[in-house]
Design a protein around this motif. Structure first.
Motif, PDB file in Angstrom:
ATOM      1  N   LEU A 128    -163.524  59.333  10.806  1.00  0.00           N
ATOM      2  CA  LEU A 128    -164.632  60.257  10.978  1.00  0.00           C
ATOM      3  C   LEU A 128    -164.297  61.414  11.921  1.00  0.00           C
ATOM      4  N   ALA A 129    -163.339  61.168  12.829  1.00  0.00           N
ATOM      5  CA  ALA A 129    -163.046  62.145  13.878  1.00  0.00           C
ATOM      6  C   ALA A 129    -161.572  62.117  14.242  1.00  0.00           C
ATOM      7  N   GLN A 130    -161.108  63.228  14.796  1.00  0.00           N
ATOM      8  CA  GLN A 130    -159.800  63.242  15.425  1.00  0.00           C
ATOM      9  C   GLN A 130    -159.959  62.478  16.735  1.00  0.00           C
ATOM     10  N   ILE A 131    -159.072  61.563  17.013  1.00  0.00           N
ATOM     11  CA  ILE A 131    -159.208  60.706  18.187  1.00  0.00           C
ATOM     12  C   ILE A 131    -158.276  61.176  19.302  1.00  0.00           C
ATOM     13  N   VAL A 132    -158.857  61.340  20.488  1.00  0.00           N
ATOM     14  CA  VAL A 132    -158.093  61.630  21.702  1.00  0.00           C
ATOM     15  C   VAL A 132    -158.361  60.487  22.665  1.00  0.00           C
ATOM     16  N   VAL A 133    -157.304  59.895  23.213  1.00  0.00           N
ATOM     17  CA  VAL A 133    -157.452  58.781  24.149  1.00  0.00           C
ATOM     18  C   VAL A 133    -157.128  59.267  25.556  1.00  0.00           C
ATOM     19  N   GLU A 134    -158.050  58.970  26.477  1.00  0.00           N
ATOM     20  CA  GLU A 134    -157.830  59.264  27.894  1.00  0.00           C
ATOM     21  C   GLU A 134    -158.127  58.010  28.693  1.00  0.00           C
ATOM     22  N   ALA A 135    -157.360  57.784  29.741  1.00  0.00           N
ATOM     23  CA  ALA A 135    -157.534  56.574  30.548  1.00  0.00           C
ATOM     24  C   ALA A 135    -158.890  56.569  31.257  1.00  0.00           C
ATOM     25  N   ASP A 136    -159.324  57.721  31.731  1.00  0.00           N
ATOM     26  CA  ASP A 136    -160.601  57.807  32.454  1.00  0.00           C
ATOM     27  C   ASP A 136    -161.071  59.244  32.504  1.00  0.00           C
ATOM     28  N   VAL A 137    -162.083  59.516  33.320  1.00  0.00           N
ATOM     29  CA  VAL A 137    -162.662  60.858  33.397  1.00  0.00           C
ATOM     30  C   VAL A 137    -161.746  61.873  34.078  1.00  0.00           C
ATOM     31  N   ASP A 138    -160.563  61.452  34.483  1.00  0.00           N
ATOM     32  CA  ASP A 138    -159.583  62.387  35.036  1.00  0.00           C
ATOM     33  C   ASP A 138    -158.668  62.949  33.956  1.00  0.00           C
ATOM     34  N   GLY A 139    -158.919  62.594  32.693  1.00  0.00           N
ATOM     35  CA  GLY A 139    -158.113  63.099  31.585  1.00  0.00           C
ATOM     36  C   GLY A 139    -158.337  64.584  31.369  1.00  0.00           C
ATOM     37  N   ALA A 140    -157.432  65.201  30.621  1.00  0.00           N
ATOM     38  CA  ALA A 140    -157.457  66.650  30.426  1.00  0.00           C
ATOM     39  C   ALA A 140    -158.762  67.142  29.788  1.00  0.00           C
ATOM     40  N   MET A 141    -159.209  66.494  28.717  1.00  0.00           N
ATOM     41  CA  MET A 141    -160.447  66.960  28.069  1.00  0.00           C
ATOM     42  C   MET A 141    -161.671  66.635  28.915  1.00  0.00           C
ATOM     43  N   SER A 142    -161.664  65.482  29.543  1.00  0.00           N
ATOM     44  CA  SER A 142    -162.800  65.114  30.395  1.00  0.00           C
ATOM     45  C   SER A 142    -162.977  66.123  31.519  1.00  0.00           C
ATOM     46  N   LYS A 143    -161.888  66.529  32.134  1.00  0.00           N
ATOM     47  CA  LYS A 143    -161.963  67.534  33.197  1.00  0.00           C
ATOM     48  C   LYS A 143    -162.397  68.886  32.646  1.00  0.00           C
ATOM     49  N   ALA A 144    -161.827  69.267  31.498  1.00  0.00           N
ATOM     50  CA  ALA A 144    -162.136  70.572  30.914  1.00  0.00           C
ATOM     51  C   ALA A 144    -163.613  70.696  30.544  1.00  0.00           C
ATOM     52  N   PHE A 145    -164.220  69.578  30.127  1.00  0.00           N
ATOM     53  CA  PHE A 145    -165.629  69.582  29.756  1.00  0.00           C
ATOM     54  C   PHE A 145    -166.539  69.234  30.935  1.00  0.00           C
ATOM     55  N   GLY A 146    -165.972  68.924  32.100  1.00  0.00           N
ATOM     56  CA  GLY A 146    -166.783  68.573  33.272  1.00  0.00           C
ATOM     57  C   GLY A 146    -167.549  67.282  33.064  1.00  0.00           C
ATOM     58  N   LEU A 147    -166.921  66.296  32.440  1.00  0.00           N
ATOM     59  CA  LEU A 147    -167.584  65.044  32.096  1.00  0.00           C
ATOM     60  C   LEU A 147    -168.051  64.297  33.341  1.00  0.00           C
ATOM     61  N   ASN A 148    -169.349  63.933  33.357  1.00  0.00           N
ATOM     62  CA  ASN A 148    -169.937  63.188  34.473  1.00  0.00           C
ATOM     63  C   ASN A 148    -170.405  61.801  34.075  1.00  0.00           C
ATOM     64  N   GLY A 149    -170.332  61.472  32.822  1.00  0.00           N
ATOM     65  CA  GLY A 149    -170.790  60.183  32.330  1.00  0.00           C
ATOM     66  C   GLY A 149    -170.615  60.132  30.831  1.00  0.00           C
ATOM     67  N   TYR A 150    -170.978  59.035  30.247  1.00  0.00           N
ATOM     68  CA  TYR A 150    -170.877  58.902  28.804  1.00  0.00           C
ATOM     69  C   TYR A 150    -171.929  57.940  28.311  1.00  0.00           C
ATOM     70  N   PRO A 151    -172.261  58.076  27.046  1.00  0.00           N
ATOM     71  CA  PRO A 151    -171.691  58.983  26.056  1.00  0.00           C
ATOM     72  C   PRO A 151    -172.103  60.426  26.336  1.00  0.00           C
ATOM     73  N   ALA A 152    -171.306  61.339  25.831  1.00  0.00           N
ATOM     74  CA  ALA A 152    -171.621  62.765  25.949  1.00  0.00           C
ATOM     75  C   ALA A 152    -171.326  63.410  24.604  1.00  0.00           C
ATOM     76  N   PHE A 153    -172.204  64.312  24.196  1.00  0.00           N
ATOM     77  CA  PHE A 153    -172.074  64.978  22.905  1.00  0.00           C
ATOM     78  C   PHE A 153    -172.147  66.478  23.133  1.00  0.00           C
ATOM     79  N   CYS A 154    -171.148  67.188  22.621  1.00  0.00           N
ATOM     80  CA  CYS A 154    -171.052  68.627  22.829  1.00  0.00           C
ATOM     81  C   CYS A 154    -170.849  69.323  21.500  1.00  0.00           C
ATOM     82  N   LEU A 155    -171.716  70.252  21.206  1.00  0.00           N
ATOM     83  CA  LEU A 155    -171.550  71.084  20.027  1.00  0.00           C
ATOM     84  C   LEU A 155    -171.032  72.425  20.519  1.00  0.00           C
ATOM     85  N   MET A 156    -169.936  72.850  19.924  1.00  0.00           N
ATOM     86  CA  MET A 156    -169.267  74.051  20.399  1.00  0.00           C
ATOM     87  C   MET A 156    -169.890  75.309  19.808  1.00  0.00           C
ATOM     88  N   GLY A 157    -169.854  76.362  20.606  1.00  0.00           N
ATOM     89  CA  GLY A 157    -170.200  77.699  20.149  1.00  0.00           C
ATOM     90  C   GLY A 157    -168.900  78.454  19.929  1.00  0.00           C
TER      91      GLY A 157
END
Length: 183
Positions: free
Chosen positions: A133-162
């Motif tokens: 269903l999706a491209q999968i990216v695995v990160e160990a925790d919220v210090d991962g590259a995408m988590s940091k880039a999106f400012g992740l503070n918790g989960y689940p989180a859903f982001c629709l891009m502009g």
């Protein structure tokens, strides 16, 4: 003999009170456990689960499970990015709605990225469920590259891009996304 009966009655009452207190503590611990498990989800008004809508996602470079490199420049208008953890009861609750929403999204799996947070062993089942269903990216925790880039503070989180890597919609439930059916 009557002293013995009185002593037994006192011990019985003390044991009964102890049992009632123990049951009350267990009930309260269950309530606290549920609150803690929900604590990974940011309720409305409690701060943002990610960067707020209108913010530009930070730079990142990751590789998906099928060896595709993804950067902020690859995020297109209408693309869905979701963050899940197998240790999160709220993620499990939101997963069916995410699957329905992502299945109906134009562009199919090329327009959906699921960022899974945890160890590879923990994530095997989740990877299988969401991989088609999706491209999968695995990160160990919220210090991962995408988590940091999106400012992740918790989960689940859903982001629709502009456009241009800007977040159009963000939230901790799928029903914040346009066209989503509330759970």
């Amino acid at each position: 003999m009557s002293v013995l009966w009185v002593a037994l009655a006192v011990v019985f009452v003390i044991c009964l009170l102890n049992l009632m207190l123990t049951l009350a503590v267990i009930r309260r611990l269950r309530e606290h456990t549920e609150l803690i498990n929900r604590g990974r989800v940011q309720p409305p008004g409690q701060g943002e689960i990610t960067l707020p809508a209108g913010s530009q996602v930070g730079d990142f470079r990751v590789v998906t499970g099928d060896n595709r490199e993804v950067t902020r420049d690859d995020l297109r208008d209408g693309m869905l990015v979701a963050f899940f953890s197998p240790r999160c009861p709220s993620c499990e609750e939101q997963k069916p709605a995410f699957v329905r929403y992502a299945s109906d999204l134009p562009g199919g799996r090329d327009n959906v990225i699921a960022v899974l947070l945890g160890s590879p062993e923990e994530l095997s089942g989740l990877r299988e469920e969401l991989g088609g269903l999706a491209q999968i990216v695995v990160e160990a925790d919220v210090d991962g590259a995408m988590s940091k880039a999106f400012g992740l503070n918790g989960y689940p989180a859903f982001c629709l891009m502009g456009q241009d890597g800007v977040l159009a919609v963000t939230g901790f439930q799928v029903d914040v996304l346009p066209g989503a059916v509330a759970l």
